[in-house]
Design a protein around this motif. Structure first.
Motif, PDB file in Angstrom:
ATOM      1  N   GLU A 116      12.885   2.550  -5.442  1.00 46.82           N
ATOM      2  CA  GLU A 116      13.486   3.865  -5.591  1.00 46.82           C
ATOM      3  C   GLU A 116      12.661   4.937  -4.870  1.00 46.82           C
ATOM      4  OE1 GLU A 116      13.955   4.491  -9.747  1.00 46.82           O
ATOM      5  OE2 GLU A 116      15.618   3.095  -9.919  1.00 46.82           O
ATOM      6  N   THR A 117      12.091   4.577  -3.740  1.00 47.52           N
ATOM      7  CA  THR A 117      11.193   5.528  -3.091  1.00 47.52           C
ATOM      8  C   THR A 117      11.468   5.676  -1.602  1.00 47.52           C
ATOM      9  OG1 THR A 117       9.602   3.716  -2.895  1.00 47.52           O
ATOM     10  CG2 THR A 117       9.284   5.255  -4.712  1.00 47.52           C
ATOM     11  N   THR A 118      12.703   5.805  -1.224  1.00 44.04           N
ATOM     12  CA  THR A 118      13.038   6.053   0.168  1.00 44.04           C
ATOM     13  C   THR A 118      13.656   7.447   0.281  1.00 44.04           C
ATOM     14  OG1 THR A 118      13.400   3.723   0.626  1.00 44.04           O
ATOM     15  CG2 THR A 118      14.352   5.285   2.172  1.00 44.04           C
ATOM     16  N   LEU A 119      13.014   8.309   1.044  1.00 42.56           N
ATOM     17  CA  LEU A 119      13.441   9.692   1.194  1.00 42.56           C
ATOM     18  C   LEU A 119      13.989   9.900   2.595  1.00 42.56           C
ATOM     19  CD1 LEU A 119      10.258  11.369  -0.368  1.00 42.56           C
ATOM     20  CD2 LEU A 119      12.246  10.416  -1.558  1.00 42.56           C
ATOM     21  N   LYS A 125       0.817  -1.215   0.000  1.00 42.45           N
ATOM     22  CA  LYS A 125       0.000   0.000   0.000  1.00 42.45           C
ATOM     23  C   LYS A 125       0.854   1.270   0.000  1.00 42.45           C
ATOM     24  CE  LYS A 125      -3.291  -2.359   3.076  1.00 42.45           C
ATOM     25  NZ  LYS A 125      -3.957  -2.284   4.400  1.00 42.45           N
ATOM     26  N   VAL A 126       2.122   1.124   0.337  1.00 39.06           N
ATOM     27  CA  VAL A 126       2.978   2.281   0.585  1.00 39.06           C
ATOM     28  C   VAL A 126       3.541   2.866  -0.708  1.00 39.06           C
ATOM     29  CG1 VAL A 126       5.159   2.999   1.653  1.00 39.06           C
ATOM     30  CG2 VAL A 126       3.561   1.540   2.914  1.00 39.06           C
ATOM     31  N   ASP A 127       3.514   4.190  -0.820  1.00 38.77           N
ATOM     32  CA  ASP A 127       4.097   4.872  -1.980  1.00 38.77           C
ATOM     33  C   ASP A 127       5.578   5.188  -1.760  1.00 38.77           C
ATOM     34  OD1 ASP A 127       1.707   5.118  -3.611  1.00 38.77           O
ATOM     35  OD2 ASP A 127       0.993   6.506  -2.076  1.00 38.77           O
ATOM     36  N   PHE A 128       5.917   5.583  -0.558  1.00 40.85           N
ATOM     37  CA  PHE A 128       7.330   5.844  -0.259  1.00 40.85           C
ATOM     38  C   PHE A 128       7.561   5.853   1.242  1.00 40.85           C
ATOM     39  CE2 PHE A 128       5.267   9.988  -0.840  1.00 40.85           C
ATOM     40  CZ  PHE A 128       5.630  10.679   0.309  1.00 40.85           C
ATOM     41  N   ILE A 129       8.831   5.665   1.601  1.00 42.45           N
ATOM     42  CA  ILE A 129       9.262   5.759   2.998  1.00 42.45           C
ATOM     43  C   ILE A 129       9.851   7.136   3.220  1.00 42.45           C
ATOM     44  CG2 ILE A 129      10.944   4.923   4.684  1.00 42.45           C
ATOM     45  CD1 ILE A 129      10.730   2.201   3.537  1.00 42.45           C
ATOM     46  N   MET A 130       9.552   7.731   4.358  1.00 47.58           N
ATOM     47  CA  MET A 130      10.138   9.020   4.722  1.00 47.58           C
ATOM     48  C   MET A 130      10.722   8.892   6.128  1.00 47.58           C
ATOM     49  SD  MET A 130       8.401  12.839   4.795  1.00 47.58           S
ATOM     50  CE  MET A 130       8.375  13.001   3.008  1.00 47.58           C
ATOM     51  N   VAL A 131      12.041   9.059   6.238  1.00 53.15           N
ATOM     52  CA  VAL A 131      12.718   8.898   7.524  1.00 53.15           C
ATOM     53  C   VAL A 131      13.704  10.035   7.743  1.00 53.15           C
ATOM     54  CG1 VAL A 131      12.524   6.382   7.569  1.00 53.15           C
ATOM     55  CG2 VAL A 131      14.508   7.438   6.484  1.00 53.15           C
ATOM     56  N   GLY A 132      14.140  10.170   8.977  1.00 51.36           N
ATOM     57  CA  GLY A 132      15.229  11.075   9.295  1.00 51.36           C
ATOM     58  C   GLY A 132      16.518  10.280   9.362  1.00 51.36           C
ATOM     59  N   ALA A 133      17.551  10.869   9.955  1.00 47.67           N
ATOM     60  CA  ALA A 133      18.833  10.171  10.096  1.00 47.67           C
ATOM     61  C   ALA A 133      19.596  10.754  11.270  1.00 47.67           C
ATOM     62  CB  ALA A 133      19.661  10.292   8.826  1.00 47.67           C
ATOM     63  N   GLY A 174      16.560  -1.201  12.693  1.00 49.02           N
ATOM     64  CA  GLY A 174      15.416  -1.776  11.991  1.00 49.02           C
ATOM     65  C   GLY A 174      15.223  -1.232  10.595  1.00 49.02           C
ATOM     66  N   LEU A 175      15.773  -0.034  10.323  1.00 46.87           N
ATOM     67  CA  LEU A 175      15.584   0.543   8.994  1.00 46.87           C
ATOM     68  C   LEU A 175      16.288  -0.284   7.923  1.00 46.87           C
ATOM     69  CD1 LEU A 175      14.460   2.785   7.221  1.00 46.87           C
ATOM     70  CD2 LEU A 175      16.551   4.080   7.639  1.00 46.87           C
ATOM     71  N   PHE A 176      17.453  -0.814   8.244  1.00 47.75           N
ATOM     72  CA  PHE A 176      18.170  -1.644   7.269  1.00 47.75           C
ATOM     73  C   PHE A 176      17.327  -2.843   6.858  1.00 47.75           C
ATOM     74  CE2 PHE A 176      21.119  -5.274   6.524  1.00 47.75           C
ATOM     75  CZ  PHE A 176      21.639  -4.836   5.311  1.00 47.75           C
ATOM     76  N   TYR A 177      16.685  -3.468   7.824  1.00 48.05           N
ATOM     77  CA  TYR A 177      15.815  -4.612   7.528  1.00 48.05           C
ATOM     78  C   TYR A 177      14.664  -4.198   6.619  1.00 48.05           C
ATOM     79  CZ  TYR A 177      12.043  -7.957   8.242  1.00 48.05           C
ATOM     80  OH  TYR A 177      11.024  -8.836   8.037  1.00 48.05           O
ATOM     81  N   ILE A 178      14.038  -3.072   6.962  1.00 47.00           N
ATOM     82  CA  ILE A 178      12.901  -2.598   6.172  1.00 47.00           C
ATOM     83  C   ILE A 178      13.335  -2.284   4.749  1.00 47.00           C
ATOM     84  CG2 ILE A 178      11.252  -0.695   5.901  1.00 47.00           C
ATOM     85  CD1 ILE A 178      11.226  -0.496   8.985  1.00 47.00           C
ATOM     86  N   ARG A 179      14.444  -1.585   4.635  1.00 46.37           N
ATOM     87  CA  ARG A 179      14.859  -1.093   3.317  1.00 46.37           C
ATOM     88  C   ARG A 179      15.469  -2.176   2.434  1.00 46.37           C
ATOM     89  NH1 ARG A 179      14.467  -0.013  -0.797  1.00 46.37           N
ATOM     90  NH2 ARG A 179      15.169   1.736  -2.038  1.00 46.37           N
ATOM     91  N   TYR A 180      16.159  -3.106   3.021  1.00 46.63           N
ATOM     92  CA  TYR A 180      16.867  -4.103   2.204  1.00 46.63           C
ATOM     93  C   TYR A 180      16.093  -5.409   2.068  1.00 46.63           C
ATOM     94  CZ  TYR A 180      20.557  -7.085   0.405  1.00 46.63           C
ATOM     95  OH  TYR A 180      21.286  -7.944  -0.360  1.00 46.63           O
ATOM     96  N   TYR A 181      15.849  -6.057   3.184  1.00 42.94           N
ATOM     97  CA  TYR A 181      15.280  -7.399   3.102  1.00 42.94           C
ATOM     98  C   TYR A 181      13.852  -7.411   2.570  1.00 42.94           C
ATOM     99  CZ  TYR A 181      19.381  -9.136   5.455  1.00 42.94           C
ATOM    100  OH  TYR A 181      20.675  -9.448   5.746  1.00 42.94           O
ATOM    101  N   LEU A 182      13.084  -6.374   2.847  1.00 37.70           N
ATOM    102  CA  LEU A 182      11.717  -6.363   2.357  1.00 37.70           C
ATOM    103  C   LEU A 182      11.619  -5.821   0.941  1.00 37.70           C
ATOM    104  CD1 LEU A 182       9.668  -5.342   5.496  1.00 37.70           C
ATOM    105  CD2 LEU A 182       9.771  -7.558   4.378  1.00 37.70           C
ATOM    106  N   PHE A 183      12.640  -5.067   0.506  1.00 40.24           N
ATOM    107  CA  PHE A 183      12.575  -4.498  -0.835  1.00 40.24           C
ATOM    108  C   PHE A 183      13.324  -5.348  -1.861  1.00 40.24           C
ATOM    109  CE2 PHE A 183      10.230  -1.504   0.916  1.00 40.24           C
ATOM    110  CZ  PHE A 183      10.414  -0.162   0.631  1.00 40.24           C
ATOM    111  N   PHE A 184      14.185  -6.225  -1.375  1.00 38.83           N
ATOM    112  CA  PHE A 184      14.932  -7.078  -2.285  1.00 38.83           C
ATOM    113  C   PHE A 184      14.832  -8.546  -1.857  1.00 38.83           C
ATOM    114  CE2 PHE A 184      16.790  -2.906  -2.408  1.00 38.83           C
ATOM    115  CZ  PHE A 184      16.925  -2.670  -3.761  1.00 38.83           C
ATOM    116  N   PRO A 185      13.628  -9.074  -1.700  1.00 45.00           N
ATOM    117  CA  PRO A 185      13.481 -10.448  -1.207  1.00 45.00           C
ATOM    118  C   PRO A 185      13.586 -11.469  -2.328  1.00 45.00           C
ATOM    119  CG  PRO A 185      11.324  -9.450  -1.429  1.00 45.00           C
ATOM    120  CD  PRO A 185      12.321  -8.452  -1.949  1.00 45.00           C
TER     121      PRO A 185
END
Length: 313
Positions: A238-241, A190-198, A212-223
């Protein structure tokens, strides 16, 4: 200022001013040290500033932003030491440059909010992880512009900071669903993009942020193990800001999670115990970030190294 006074001043800022980051608090503390300094030479002043940084690094606050903020601040005021006839002249110039630097940083959040807000449109479905002050402000500003969107906030264990941002968004009238960290895969389609700080942006353009962000960004986007989800991954890859200020750029180049120094992953109290039994506070997400929204403009991850060179020239 002695070590105890420095620690008290720094900790008071973070305890009393909720919207101030550790990096900004560290810079304000260095300015206070300069203001109250009684050194008779530049070398003594340098040593006092180093003591101040060491004190702040040894408080029970994450040091990523402290390190990057202090490094850039010291670089910015360094030129005040050149061609000055007296230590007093040097202090005045350093203080003035430092205050100017702090003013620019305080204005940075508004610039970032304006840039990032353009990416939020009616109907957006946004995922956020942990509690970022600049992300929160961006979402609130978008809501003030009458944009209609929905936010999914991970609970962000172990401190459940996501629950806090979810409550703040709901109080602001923004539709928000609090989800378990393990439920990200369920809502991702359902998600269009992720928006996070750093907490920090390293030379490669990767970021140091809440665990936890690494898991979200890598393992769920490149399974690779999940053929059914590949179309979803293609849509989202290509939608992580990432929203961050330049004072969070740090001269660090980790190649893996193990390359991230322990002082970045654990607070002082945690480092005094058996680290094998401790849960890291942050992880390192490599260059799986689409865009960085900064007070320097909108950057790609590959541009970070060039900006660091410019900042430290």
């Amino acid at each position: 200022m002695n070590r105890k006074d420095i620690e008290k001043y720094f900790c008071n800022i973070l305890q009393k001013e909720e919207d101030v980051s550790a990096g900004i608090a560290a810079i304000r503390t260095l300015l206070e040290i300069i203001k109250n300094d009684r050194s008779s030479t530049v070398q003594e002043l340098d040593e006092n500033l180093k003591v101040g940084i060491d004190v702040m690094r040894n408080t029970n606050y994450p040091i990523t932003a402290i390190n990057s903020g202090c490094e850039l601040f010291l670089r910015f005021i360094t030129f005040a030491k050149l061609d000055r006839n007296s230590i007093e002249d040097c202090k005045v110039i350093m203080l003035n440059r430092g205050l100017l630097f702090l003013k620019k940083l305080n204005e940075a959040r508004a610039k970032i909010v304006k840039l990032a807000g353009q990416f939020i449109v009616d109907g957006s479905q946004i995922l956020t992880h942990s509690r970022s002050r600049v992300v929160l402000q961006t979402l609130k500003e978008a809501a003030k512009q009458k944009k209609r969107f929905h936010v999914y906030a991970t609970i962000s264990a172990p401190d459940d900071s996501g629950e806090r941002i979810a409550n703040e968004l709901q109080r602001a009238g923004i539709a928000c669903t609090l989800i378990l960290d393990s439920a990200v895969g369920y809502v991702m389609e359902k998600v269009d993009f992720i928006m996070v700080g750093a907490e920090g942006v390293v030379e490669s353009g990767g970021i140091i942020n809440k665990f936890g962000l690494f898991y979200i960004r890598y393992y769920l986007f490149f399974p690779d193990w999940n053929l059914h989800n590949r179309s979803m991954c293609k849509r989202n890859e290509e939608t992580t800001l990432c929203l961050n200020g330049k004072f969070q750029f740090t001269r660090l180049y980790p190649l893996s999670q193990g390359d991230l120094p322990d002082e970045y992953k654990y607070t002082k109290n945690m480092r005094n115990k058996d680290l094998k039994a401790q849960h890291p506070l942050v992880d390192y997400t490599p260059t799986y970030i689409t865009l960085l929204f900064t007070d320097l403009g909108i950057l790609t991850p590959s541009a970070v190294s060039d900006e660091l060179i410019n900042l430290y020239l």
